[in-house]
Design an enzyme around this catalytic site. Structure first.
Site, PDB file in Angstrom:
ATOM      1  N   CYS A  86       0.900  -0.871   0.005  1.00  0.00           N
ATOM      2  CA  CYS A  86       0.062  -0.054  -0.017  1.00  0.00           C
ATOM      3  C   CYS A  86       1.034   1.181  -0.029  1.00  0.00           C
ATOM      4  O   CYS A  86       1.460   1.503  -0.859  1.00  0.00           O
ATOM      5  CB  CYS A  86      -1.139  -0.015   1.101  1.00  0.00           C
ATOM      6  SG  CYS A  86      -2.220   1.197   0.783  1.00  0.00           S
ATOM      7  N   HIS A 176      -3.672  -5.079   0.815  1.00  0.00           N
ATOM      8  CA  HIS A 176      -2.879  -5.593   2.033  1.00  0.00           C
ATOM      9  C   HIS A 176      -3.015  -7.196   2.019  1.00  0.00           C
ATOM     10  O   HIS A 176      -4.233  -7.923   2.282  1.00  0.00           O
ATOM     11  CB  HIS A 176      -4.021  -5.209   3.289  1.00  0.00           C
ATOM     12  CG  HIS A 176      -3.628  -3.721   3.415  1.00  0.00           C
ATOM     13  ND1 HIS A 176      -2.507  -3.208   4.218  1.00  0.00           N
ATOM     14  CD2 HIS A 176      -4.199  -2.806   3.050  1.00  0.00           C
ATOM     15  CE1 HIS A 176      -2.647  -1.960   3.941  1.00  0.00           C
ATOM     16  NE2 HIS A 176      -3.603  -1.476   3.479  1.00  0.00           N
ATOM     17  N   GLU A 178      -1.951  -9.025   4.231  1.00  0.00           N
ATOM     18  CA  GLU A 178      -1.661  -9.516   5.499  1.00  0.00           C
ATOM     19  C   GLU A 178      -3.102  -9.839   6.078  1.00  0.00           C
ATOM     20  O   GLU A 178      -3.155 -10.315   7.209  1.00  0.00           O
ATOM     21  CB  GLU A 178      -0.716  -8.748   6.376  1.00  0.00           C
ATOM     22  CG  GLU A 178      -1.245  -7.260   6.675  1.00  0.00           C
ATOM     23  CD  GLU A 178      -1.058  -6.234   5.489  1.00  0.00           C
ATOM     24  OE1 GLU A 178      -1.075  -6.559   4.512  1.00  0.00           O
ATOM     25  OE2 GLU A 178      -1.169  -5.017   5.572  1.00  0.00           O
TER      26      GLU A 178
END
Ligand code: XMP
Length: 520
Positions: A86, A176, A178
């Site tokens: 990002c 993202h 994660e």
């Protein structure tokens, strides 16, 4: 494994994202050691031979606010693979000569990305599919790629959703990977670690345990520590870590606030006296807590009063024991995020968790919080590694302020007794039906309203009991548990029939967000 390999690591440079710890957690799950450093503190010289890869996190900044993100650019010229996430992706492009601008369409939430080229980063990500779902959260985006970069995948709004410079081993993702909502997100991180950085697995719960014990020894030196033991999994893990690290210099204090679950004080003291050969002090402070909470109904005030009184009691006992310098607590990462901003990002305060935001500003004891960067399931694994019993490890979380925050409105002895019984019946039934371990957390609450009922031939006017049972991974998000009608009916009957003071039971079916797990 050679010593060198065990020190190899992935360095996460934090630009203030609320997901930075989640990146670390994914890397730990993949069995690799990693460290988080602030973008303001890390300098080129800090990058030693053990850094095998660098991840630039997301963050609330804008790449043109150069002074605010003050970052030593030479760090990414060191022939070490870099993955920008990002904001990290935007800064990586900008520093290499690309351009970033405000997006026409801000993207928050799920978006599809489409494969454009093969890449090691996306190996086995798309499989036979043309597109996958990813979690976006951005207002700016890369508008021109630096020389040497190419597109790997695009979304409708972000042409450069995944990019790479294969020669330099620079990779950028606009979304993202994660967060669990990103399809195959963990695999993207795994590809970066094992295919691009070529790092080998070198991290486990055992390594975590040894590192934490060493850190505690370093921090404590020859001083004494008191540990706030509640009997829950977090404080039990902290107590056992400290026990292993400093032995007799540890004093565990169990405070009976009068706001515990039914018979909890007896069970905890019995279990811990038997289990750990530690100094355990039992403090009955029931009267003191209830007195301070008289006429208090504001949730934040309750939390602050309870947090303050806990500390007062700990300081009182620290004085008696003499030479105590530290107070150890089982604070977890989600507690920190919800109590205050830990990353410098714009996370807003949701609740003052009593072991963090609920603490008084002036405190004589220094805090030790060995679990503050871990998530609940990681703590449970650590507990197993520390030989704690399955019974302790699988206990549902119980908040420090206890029943006070499961009883909106005023707190009275009468209400506490009613609530203790309702909660006891609920939890007992979950155990009897083998549901306890399928549920992340469950409890009964007492709402400050009375409603009309009929029992026998008589009118009743009594309290409303709310039951909550949720599934979750780490308490950050949660969904309600779907009981069978027969179970929920049985428990409702049991509560209404057995407890004087309750004539109606409701089941909470909200998720988190928009609700929270506790009522206050
Ligand atoms: P919420 O209600 O914030 O709860 O969604 C998330 C998790 O945190 C627990 N919780 C606390 N734990 N001290 C604690 O030790 C606190 O002040 C506190 N407040 C909430 C809650 O039980 C749930 O597991």
């Amino acid at each position: 494994m050679s010593l060198d390999q065990s020190l190899n690591k992935i360095l996460i440079i934090d630009f203030g994202s609320q997901f930075t710890q989640l990146i670390a957690r994914r890397i730990r799950e993949l069995g690799v050691f990693c460290e988080i450093v602030s973008h303001k503190k890390i300098k080129e010289n800090d990058i030693d031979i053990y850094v095998k890869g660098i991840i630039l996190s997301g963050g609330p900044l804008n790449v043109y606010q150069i002074k605010r993100y003050s970052f030593d650019q030479k760090i990414i010229g060191k022939e070490i693979p870099v993955l920008g996430i990002c904001f990290g992706h935007q800064i990586l492009s900008k520093l290499n000569g690309g351009k970033v601008k405000q997006s026409k369409h801000r993207e928050f939430g799920l978006a599809n990305i489409f494969k454009k080229n093969n890449s090691l980063l996306t190996k086995e990500i798309f499989k036979n599919k043309k597109k996958i779902k990813v979690w976006m959260s951005h207002a700016d985006q890369v508008s021109k790629l630096p020389k040497g970069f190419r597109v790997v995948a695009s979304s409708q709004n972000s042409k450069f959703a995944i990019v790479e410079d294969k020669t330099k081993k620079f990779y950028g993702v606009q979304f993202h990977p994660e967060v669990t909502h990103t399809e195959n997100g963990k695999k993207i991180i795994s590809n970066f670690l094992f295919l691009i950085c070529n790092i080998k697995k070198n991290w486990s719960s055992k390594d975590q345990k040894l590192k934490l014990i060493e850190e505690i020894r370093d921090q404590v030196g020859n001083d004494k520590v008191i540990c706030a033991l509640s009997g829950g999994v977090d404080s039990s893990v902290v107590a056992q870590l400290l026990n292993k690290a400093i032995g007799k210099k540890l004093y565990c204090i169990f405070v009976n606030t009068g706001l515990l679950r039914k018979n909890e004080e007896k069970q905890v003291v019995k279990t811990f006296r038997k289990l750990l050969k530690i100094n355990l002090i039992y403090v009955n402070a029931e009267k003191e807590f209830l007195k301070k909470l008289t006429n208090v109904s504001d949730p934040e005030k309750k939390r602050k009063i309870i947090g303050n009184l806990f500390i007062k009691i700990f300081e009182r006992y620290a004085k008696k024991i003499k030479n105590v310098k530290f107070l150890a607590q089982g604070t977890l990462y989600p507690d920190l995020i919800e109590s205050k901003s830990v990353t410098g990002s714009q996370t807003s305060k949701i609740k003052s968790h009593h072991n963090v935001g609920g603490l008084p500003k002036k405190m004589k004891l220094k805090l030790i919080e060995p679990l503050k960067f871990l998530f609940k399931d990681e703590v449970r694994k650590l507990g197993l590694e520390l030989n704690l019993s399955k019974e302790i490890i699988s206990r549902h979380p119980f908040p420090g302020p206890g029943l006070a925050i499961r009883m909106p409105g005023l707190i009275t002895r009468e209400k506490i007794n009613i609530l203790k019984d309702a909660d006891h019946y609920f939890i007992q039934s979950l155990r009897e039906h083998n549901l306890y371990n399928k549920i992340w957390q469950a409890y009964a609450a007492l709402l400050p309203v009375k409603t009309v009922g009929v029992m026998g031939d008589n009118r009743t006017y009594e309290y409303l009991c709310l039951l909550r049972a949720i599934t979750s991974e780490d308490g950050m998000t949660a969904d309600f548990y779907e009981f069978k009608k027969t179970f929920i009916q049985e428990i409702s009957n049991k509560i209404v029939n057995s407890i004087r003071g309750i004539n109606r039971v409701v089941y909470d079916i909200t998720s988190k967000p928009p609700s929270t797990i506790e009522l206050e």
